[in-house]
Write an enzyme that holds these catalytic residues in place. Structure first.
Site, short mmCIF file in Angstrom:
data_model
loop_
_atom_site.label_atom_id
_atom_site.label_comp_id
_atom_site.label_asym_id
_atom_site.label_seq_id
_atom_site.Cartn_x
_atom_site.Cartn_y
_atom_site.Cartn_z
N ARG A 46 0.85 -1.19 0.00
CA ARG A 46 0.00 0.00 0.00
C ARG A 46 0.89 1.24 0.00
NH1 ARG A 46 -1.35 1.70 4.62
NH2 ARG A 46 -2.04 -0.33 5.41
N TYR A 98 -17.55 16.92 -14.15
CA TYR A 98 -17.89 15.50 -14.20
C TYR A 98 -18.91 15.19 -13.09
CZ TYR A 98 -17.26 10.46 -13.95
OH TYR A 98 -17.47 9.11 -13.92
N ASP A 170 -8.85 19.53 -13.23
CA ASP A 170 -9.01 18.17 -13.75
C ASP A 170 -8.64 18.22 -15.24
OD1 ASP A 170 -10.02 15.82 -14.91
OD2 ASP A 170 -11.67 15.68 -13.47
N LYS A 195 -9.18 7.28 -18.72
CA LYS A 195 -9.55 7.86 -20.01
C LYS A 195 -8.34 7.89 -20.95
CE LYS A 195 -13.31 8.27 -17.63
NZ LYS A 195 -13.67 9.49 -16.93
C1 LIG Z 1 -14.16 9.84 -15.65
C2 LIG Z 1 -13.83 11.15 -15.09
C3 LIG Z 1 -13.57 11.31 -13.72
C4 LIG Z 1 -13.69 10.16 -12.75
O1 LIG Z 1 -12.71 9.19 -12.97
P1 LIG Z 1 -12.90 7.64 -12.64
O2 LIG Z 1 -11.61 7.05 -13.07
O3 LIG Z 1 -14.08 7.14 -13.39
O4 LIG Z 1 -13.13 7.55 -11.16
C5 LIG Z 1 -13.21 12.55 -13.28
N1 LIG Z 1 -13.13 13.61 -14.12
C6 LIG Z 1 -13.38 13.49 -15.42
C7 LIG Z 1 -13.26 14.69 -16.30
C8 LIG Z 1 -13.73 12.27 -15.97
O5 LIG Z 1 -14.00 12.17 -17.27
#
Ligand SMILES: *Cc1c(COP(=O)(O)O)cnc(C)c1O
Length: 377
Positions: A46, A98, A170, A195
C-alpha cells in the site's frame, strides 16, 4: 526532452534484477526485510510499489510537476485532493464538472462538513465575487464535460494565488499532451487515468500531480493513510498506454476536427460544441492555452426524442459511458454520466436532454463520419 521521449522513458529504467526493458508488474503485497529496519525501501505494497512509482514519476514529468501520486480511480484521486481540506473549509466547484465529482462533494464531503457552491468558471470576475474569506479550494475542468466551456487558467490561477485558494484542475480531457495547467497557474492537476492516459478502456485509475513539495508530501501521506491505491497491473496498463499518448492524441484531435465540421453542416444538429471550431465562443482562448482541441465533441439535437431515436442507430460509436479510449463512444450525458447532477443544475449550463457527446476514437475518420451520417439521416 520532448513529450514523446518523456512519455516513453520518464520514471522507467531497465529492471535492475533482470534487465527487463519494460517495468515489471510487481504483484506483491510485501517485501522481505534483511533485518529489523533493514530493507530496500519497500516494506508494504500500500505504501510502496515499484510499478506504481514508475507511473507516478512518469506523470510528474509529463505534467511539469514534481510529485505524482496515483489512486485506484479518478474519483479516489479527487477525494484525496479534497482531503487536503478540513471541516468548515469552503469549496468552489465549476458548474459543469464530471457528475461523479459533484456527487462526491454533495453526497460525501458536504455531509462531513465541507460546504461548497457551484459557479460558472468562464468569467474570472464571477469566481472572484464567489470567493469567500473561508474559501480554500476551487475545482475546475477545462474544457468542461460535456459543455466544452473553457476556463482561463492563467487568469484564474493569478486570482487564486492572490486569494490563497488552492486551484485544482481536472486535466482528463486535454491530457498533458495538449495542456499543462501547472504551468498556467494551477496548484494541483488531477486525472482520471481511465480515459486518455491509459487510452484502451481496460482499467480504472486516477492521479494527482503537483509541483508543491508540501502538497506532494501530504498527498503521499493521504494515499497511504486512506489507502485508495491502484493495483500494480492497472499501473502497468496505464504506463503502457502513456507510451503512445502523443500518437493517440494527434489522431483523436484530427478525427474530432473532421467530425465536428461534419456535424456542424448536418441539418439534424442544432449546435456543435467543440473548442476547435471557430464558432466556439472561446476559440481564441483555446488556441492560447491548449496545443490541440482534443477528441471530445458535443452536439445538440432537436429534442430528447430525437436523441433517443438516433443513439441506438450508431454501429461504430458504441453507446457507453466513459471516454478517451481508442474506440469511439457516444453517450447521452443527461441520463448517463451526468444523471447524478440535479436537473436544475444541468439545465443551468445548457446540458439538455437533446445533447449527445462523442468521444471520437482513432478509427479511420471516413468510417466514423459514415456512421454518423447513417445514424442521423
Ligand atoms: C471519468 C472522469 C472522472 C472520474 O474518474 P474515474 O476514473 O471514473 O473515477 C473525473 N473527471 C473526469 C473529467 C472524468 O472524465
Amino acid at each position: 526532452m520532448g513529450f514523446s521521449t518523456d512519455a516513453i522513458h520518464a520514471g522507467q529504467r531497465p529492471d535492475p534484477t533482470t534487465g527487463a526493458v519494460t517495468v515489471p508488474i510487481y504483484q506483491t503485497s510485501t517485501y522481505v526485510q534483511e533485518g529489523i529496519g533493514r530493507h530496500k525501501g519497500y516494506e508494504y505494497a500500500r505504501t510502496q510499489n515499484p510499478t506504481r512509482e514508475a507511473l507516478e514519476a512518469n506523470l510528474a514529468v509529463l505534467e511539469k510537476g514534481r510529485h505524482g501520486v496515483c489512486f485506484g480511480s479518478g474519483l479516489a484521486a479527487i477525494h484525496a485532493v479534497v482531503q487536503l481540506l478540513k471541516a468548515g473549509d469552503h469549496v468552489l466547484l465549476a458548474d459543469n464538472l464530471y457528475g461523479g465529482t459533484y456527487r462526491l462533494m454533495a453526497g460525501v464531503m458536504a455531509p462531513l462538513g465541507l460546504p461548497f457552491d457551484t459557479i460558472s468558471p468562464i468569467d474570472p470576475a464571477v469566481i472572484a465575487a464567489a470567493i469567500r474569506s473561508d474559501t480554500r479550494m476551487l475545482v475546475v475542468e477545462s474544457p468542461t464535460n460535456p459543455m466544452m466551456q473553457l476556463v482561463d487558467l492563467e487568469a484564474v490561477g493569478r486570482l487564486c494565488r492572490e486569494k490563497g485558494v488552492l486551484f485544482v484542475v481536472d486535466n482528463t480531457f486535454m491530457t498533458p499532451y495538449f495542456q499543462n495547467p501547472l504551468e498556467l497557474g494551477a496548484d494541483i492537476v488531477v486525472h482520471s487515468a481511465t480515459k486518455y492516459l491509459n487510452g484502451h478502456s481496460d482499467m480504472v485509475g486516477g492521479a494527482v500531480i503537483t509541483a508543491d513539495d508540501g502538497l506532494g508530501e501530504r498527498l503521499r501521506y493521504l494515499q497511504n493513510a486512506a489507502g485508495a491505491v491502484p493495483g500494480p497491473f492497472d499501473c502497468w496498463l496505464a504506463l503502457r498506454g502513456i507510451k503512445s499518448l502523443a500518437l493517440r492524441m494527434e489522431r483523436h484531435d484530427a478525427n474530432a476536427r473532421r467530425v465536428a465540421a461534419f456535424l456542424e453542416e448536418h441539418r439534424a444538429v442544432t449546435r456543435v460544441i467543440y473548442p476547435g471550431l471557430e464558432s466556439h465562443p472561446q476559440h481564441a482562448l483555446a488556441r492560447r492555452q491548449m496545443r490541440g482541441f482534443g477528441g471530445m465533441v458535443s452536439a445538440v439535437l432537436e429534442s430528447a426524442e430525437e436523441a433517443a431515436r438516433v443513439l441506438p442507430r450508431f454501429r461504430l460509436f458504441a453507446l457507453a459511458e466513459s471516454l478517451g479510449g481508442i474506440e469511439s463512444l457516444i453517450c447521452h450525458p443527461a441520463s448517463m454520466t451526468h444523471a447524478a447532477v440535479p436537473e436544475a443544475e444541468r439545465e443551468k449550463v445548457g446540458l439538455t436532454a437533446g445533447l449527445v457527446r462523442f468521444s471520437v476514437g482513432c478509427e479511420d475518420v471516413e468510417d466514423l463520419i459514415e456512421d454518423i451520417r447513417r445514424a442521423l439521416d
